[in-house]
Design a protein around this motif. Sequence first.
Motif, PDB file in Angstrom:
ATOM      1  N   SER A   1       0.804  -1.234   0.000  1.00  0.00           N
ATOM      2  CA  SER A   1       0.000   0.000   0.000  1.00  0.00           C
ATOM      3  C   SER A   1       0.827   1.270   0.000  1.00  0.00           C
ATOM      4  O   SER A   1       0.285   2.350  -0.202  1.00  0.00           O
ATOM      5  N   SER A   2       2.139   1.166   0.255  1.00  0.00           N
ATOM      6  CA  SER A   2       2.946   2.396   0.247  1.00  0.00           C
ATOM      7  C   SER A   2       4.423   2.064   0.069  1.00  0.00           C
ATOM      8  O   SER A   2       4.818   0.898   0.063  1.00  0.00           O
TER       9      SER A   2
ATOM     10  N   ILE B   1       8.150   1.172  -0.577  1.00  0.00           N
ATOM     11  CA  ILE B   1       8.859   0.206  -1.420  1.00  0.00           C
ATOM     12  C   ILE B   1       7.874  -0.786  -2.036  1.00  0.00           C
ATOM     13  O   ILE B   1       7.975  -1.131  -3.220  1.00  0.00           O
TER      14      ILE B   1
ATOM     15  N   ARG C   1      -2.998  -3.432   5.263  1.00  0.00           N
ATOM     16  CA  ARG C   1      -4.235  -3.200   6.034  1.00  0.00           C
ATOM     17  C   ARG C   1      -5.151  -2.184   5.379  1.00  0.00           C
ATOM     18  O   ARG C   1      -6.351  -2.227   5.564  1.00  0.00           O
ATOM     19  N   ARG C   2      -4.615  -1.220   4.619  1.00  0.00           N
ATOM     20  CA  ARG C   2      -5.438  -0.109   4.103  1.00  0.00           C
ATOM     21  C   ARG C   2      -5.921  -0.396   2.687  1.00  0.00           C
ATOM     22  O   ARG C   2      -5.154  -0.316   1.723  1.00  0.00           O
TER      23      ARG C   2
ATOM     24  N   LEU D   1      -0.620  -8.202   9.710  1.00  0.00           N
ATOM     25  CA  LEU D   1       0.397  -9.140  10.203  1.00  0.00           C
ATOM     26  C   LEU D   1       0.433  -9.248  11.725  1.00  0.00           C
ATOM     27  O   LEU D   1       1.091 -10.134  12.267  1.00  0.00           O
TER      28      LEU D   1
ATOM     29  N   ASN E   1       7.481  -7.908   2.379  1.00  0.00           N
ATOM     30  CA  ASN E   1       8.025  -6.546   2.411  1.00  0.00           C
ATOM     31  C   ASN E   1       7.463  -5.710   3.563  1.00  0.00           C
ATOM     32  O   ASN E   1       8.149  -4.832   4.074  1.00  0.00           O
TER      33      ASN E   1
ATOM     34  N   TYR F   1      13.529  -3.047  16.524  1.00  0.00           N
ATOM     35  CA  TYR F   1      13.478  -3.162  15.048  1.00  0.00           C
ATOM     36  C   TYR F   1      14.650  -4.007  14.564  1.00  0.00           C
ATOM     37  O   TYR F   1      14.469  -4.954  13.782  1.00  0.00           O
TER      38      TYR F   1
ATOM     39  N   LYS G   1      14.584  -7.774  12.731  1.00  0.00           N
ATOM     40  CA  LYS G   1      15.132  -8.039  11.402  1.00  0.00           C
ATOM     41  C   LYS G   1      16.281  -9.056  11.474  1.00  0.00           C
ATOM     42  O   LYS G   1      16.408  -9.916  10.603  1.00  0.00           O
TER      43      LYS G   1
ATOM     44  N   GLY H   1      19.263   0.299   2.622  1.00  0.00           N
ATOM     45  CA  GLY H   1      19.796   1.343   3.504  1.00  0.00           C
ATOM     46  C   GLY H   1      18.741   2.421   3.653  1.00  0.00           C
ATOM     47  O   GLY H   1      17.647   2.157   4.136  1.00  0.00           O
TER      48      GLY H   1
ATOM     49  N   VAL I   1      15.876   4.625   2.226  1.00  0.00           N
ATOM     50  CA  VAL I   1      14.941   4.721   1.100  1.00  0.00           C
ATOM     51  C   VAL I   1      13.882   5.762   1.492  1.00  0.00           C
ATOM     52  O   VAL I   1      13.394   5.766   2.630  1.00  0.00           O
TER      53      VAL I   1
ATOM     54  N   THR J   1      10.814   6.796   2.010  1.00  0.00           N
ATOM     55  CA  THR J   1       9.420   6.386   2.217  1.00  0.00           C
ATOM     56  C   THR J   1       8.923   7.012   3.528  1.00  0.00           C
ATOM     57  O   THR J   1       9.649   7.756   4.180  1.00  0.00           O
TER      58      THR J   1
ATOM     59  N   GLN K   1      16.208  10.069   5.813  1.00  0.00           N
ATOM     60  CA  GLN K   1      15.352   9.155   5.051  1.00  0.00           C
ATOM     61  C   GLN K   1      14.959   9.800   3.716  1.00  0.00           C
ATOM     62  O   GLN K   1      15.043   9.195   2.668  1.00  0.00           O
TER      63      GLN K   1
HETATM   64  N1  LIG Z   1      12.545   3.017   3.920  1.00  0.00           N
HETATM   65  C1  LIG Z   1      13.719   2.595   4.348  1.00  0.00           C
HETATM   66  O1  LIG Z   1      14.686   3.383   4.454  1.00  0.00           O
HETATM   67  C2  LIG Z   1      13.930   1.150   4.694  1.00  0.00           C
HETATM   68  C3  LIG Z   1      15.218   0.738   5.012  1.00  0.00           C
HETATM   69  C4  LIG Z   1      15.442  -0.595   5.329  1.00  0.00           C
HETATM   70  C5  LIG Z   1      14.400  -1.501   5.317  1.00  0.00           C
HETATM   71  N2  LIG Z   1      13.152  -1.089   5.007  1.00  0.00           N
HETATM   72  C6  LIG Z   1      12.082  -2.091   5.023  1.00  0.00           C
HETATM   73  O2  LIG Z   1      11.299  -1.978   3.845  1.00  0.00           O
HETATM   74  C7  LIG Z   1       9.996  -2.472   4.096  1.00  0.00           C
HETATM   75  C8  LIG Z   1       8.969  -1.504   3.524  1.00  0.00           C
HETATM   76  O3  LIG Z   1       9.025  -0.293   4.248  1.00  0.00           O
HETATM   77  P1  LIG Z   1       8.807   1.162   3.574  1.00  0.00           P
HETATM   78  O4  LIG Z   1      10.071   1.905   3.723  1.00  0.00           O
HETATM   79  O5  LIG Z   1       8.192   1.013   2.251  1.00  0.00           O
HETATM   80  O6  LIG Z   1       7.796   1.796   4.640  1.00  0.00           O
HETATM   81  P2  LIG Z   1       6.254   2.235   4.565  1.00  0.00           P
HETATM   82  O7  LIG Z   1       6.041   3.163   3.431  1.00  0.00           O
HETATM   83  O8  LIG Z   1       5.900   2.664   5.935  1.00  0.00           O
HETATM   84  O9  LIG Z   1       5.512   0.865   4.192  1.00  0.00           O
HETATM   85  C9  LIG Z   1       5.272  -0.132   5.143  1.00  0.00           C
HETATM   86  C10 LIG Z   1       4.231  -1.094   4.592  1.00  0.00           C
HETATM   87  O10 LIG Z   1       3.981  -2.115   5.556  1.00  0.00           O
HETATM   88  C11 LIG Z   1       2.570  -2.246   5.735  1.00  0.00           C
HETATM   89  N3  LIG Z   1       2.265  -2.651   7.097  1.00  0.00           N
HETATM   90  C12 LIG Z   1       2.597  -2.028   8.261  1.00  0.00           C
HETATM   91  N4  LIG Z   1       2.062  -2.672   9.306  1.00  0.00           N
HETATM   92  C13 LIG Z   1       1.380  -3.733   8.797  1.00  0.00           C
HETATM   93  C14 LIG Z   1       0.600  -4.769   9.371  1.00  0.00           C
HETATM   94  N5  LIG Z   1       0.374  -4.839  10.710  1.00  0.00           N
HETATM   95  N6  LIG Z   1       0.046  -5.704   8.562  1.00  0.00           N
HETATM   96  C15 LIG Z   1       0.230  -5.636   7.226  1.00  0.00           C
HETATM   97  N7  LIG Z   1       0.951  -4.675   6.614  1.00  0.00           N
HETATM   98  C16 LIG Z   1       1.511  -3.726   7.396  1.00  0.00           C
HETATM   99  C17 LIG Z   1       2.011  -0.856   5.444  1.00  0.00           C
HETATM  100  O11 LIG Z   1       0.653  -0.933   4.983  1.00  0.00           O
HETATM  101  P3  LIG Z   1      -0.671  -0.594   5.826  1.00  0.00           P
HETATM  102  O12 LIG Z   1      -0.365   0.556   6.700  1.00  0.00           O
HETATM  103  O13 LIG Z   1      -1.689  -0.318   4.759  1.00  0.00           O
HETATM  104  O14 LIG Z   1      -0.966  -1.858   6.567  1.00  0.00           O
HETATM  105  C18 LIG Z   1       2.907  -0.402   4.293  1.00  0.00           C
HETATM  106  O15 LIG Z   1       2.400  -0.864   3.063  1.00  0.00           O
HETATM  107  C19 LIG Z   1       9.901  -2.684   5.609  1.00  0.00           C
HETATM  108  O16 LIG Z   1      10.026  -4.046   5.916  1.00  0.00           O
HETATM  109  C20 LIG Z   1      11.096  -1.908   6.155  1.00  0.00           C
HETATM  110  O17 LIG Z   1      11.574  -2.439   7.362  1.00  0.00           O
HETATM  111  C21 LIG Z   1      12.876   0.217   4.686  1.00  0.00           C
END
Ligand SMILES: NC(=O)c1ccc[n+]([C@@H]2O[C@H](COP(=O)([O-])OP(=O)(O)OC[C@H]3O[C@@H](n4cnc5c(N)ncnc54)[C@H](OP(=O)(O)O)[C@@H]3O)[C@@H](O)[C@H]2O)c1
Length: 282
Positions: A26-27, A29, A49-50, A74, A100, A165, A169, A196, A198, A200, A221
């Motif tokens: 939904s958002s 990555i 969820r959304r 989840l 993801n 966190y 991981k 690293g 991203v 978001t 970020q």
């Molecule tokens: N951005 C970075 O710099 C970065 C760096 C390293 C690793 N990561 C990893 O990349 C992945 C994606 O993160 P992002 O950066 O894209 O962040 P984000 O934009 O906040 O996206 C997180 C996603 O996870 C979903 N989510 C959260 N809680 C959930 C739940 N209880 N059940 C189901 N879905 C859930 C959210 O959707 P809903 O709210 O609609 O449920 C959303 O689609 C994560 O695993 C994060 O740890 C990100």
Amino acid sequence: MFTSWLSTRANQTFYKGKTVWITGASSGIGASLSRELDQCGAHLILSARREDALEEVRGSCHNPENHRIVMLDLEDPKSIESAIQHVHSVCESVDILINNAGISQRSLALETDVAVLRRLFEINTFGPITLTQGVLPKMLASGGGQVVVVSSVLGRVGMPMRAGYSASKHALHGYFESIRPELSDQNIQFTTVCPGFVDTRISYNSLQGDGQAYAMQSQVQSSGMSPDRCARQIANAVRRQKDDTLVGGVETLIVPMFRFFPSLVRGLSRTNMFLKKGEDND
Ligand SMILES: NC(=O)c1ccc[n+]([C@@H]2O[C@H](COP(=O)([O-])OP(=O)(O)OC[C@H]3O[C@@H](n4cnc5c(N)ncnc54)[C@H](OP(=O)(O)O)[C@@H]3O)[C@@H](O)[C@H]2O)c1
């Protein structure tokens, strides 16, 4: 330019007609990855969820009719179970599961409620493991498949303000490194991805010690890699069936640095050179 064209063509060949289940679609990555794989001809199952945000992502795809939305929380084992049942009722088997979805943290370890730590583990660790165990039997029966885990650089190196966190991981790596050899002769490929910085909303959605959302965007970020570029690199790594891969800029060098010079990285971490409170990576 030519190499980018080549990898696009290779991705189109690899993903065309494959059923790919993406969590956290939904958002960030996950949304970018959904659009990237849509363009490669994959048939997507988009989960989070959304529902409205998932509909928006599906609507932004070139071939929305190829994609389904399956709601998933989840944190809720019943929701995970019903999502797995739903997915198997609409497709015989998932070819690629991309774990993801995730949530981060912004709090000192001793100021973090254990309930918050449990939440981080439910979403980041037990959720992906439960989904993986749910899809593997049918994947095996259908002759193979691929499971992808979006971890983090902090799944390899611990950092202040991220104890829960980072631990959630790190645990993923232990699980997936262990199951990989167990299924190595059964055509199941496991790929772990460690991004690293991203750009978001992950810092905005991060949990503070009391469970409240951090609700602020980190500048570090925002200066990170775009989610579209990150998605493209993940798509390439999955197609190449890599065991694990780092995605991002120079900040990802902390992983090899920690492997070869752990004391140096620990020293830098103590001086807070990498992280200031609130200005940080995930
Ligand atoms: N951005 C970075 O710099 C970065 C760096 C390293 C690793 N990561 C990893 O990349 C992945 C994606 O993160 P992002 O950066 O894209 O962040 P984000 O934009 O906040 O996206 C997180 C996603 O996870 C979903 N989510 C959260 N809680 C959930 C739940 N209880 N059940 C189901 N879905 C859930 C959210 O959707 P809903 O709210 O609609 O449920 C959303 O689609 C994560 O695993 C994060 O740890 C990100």
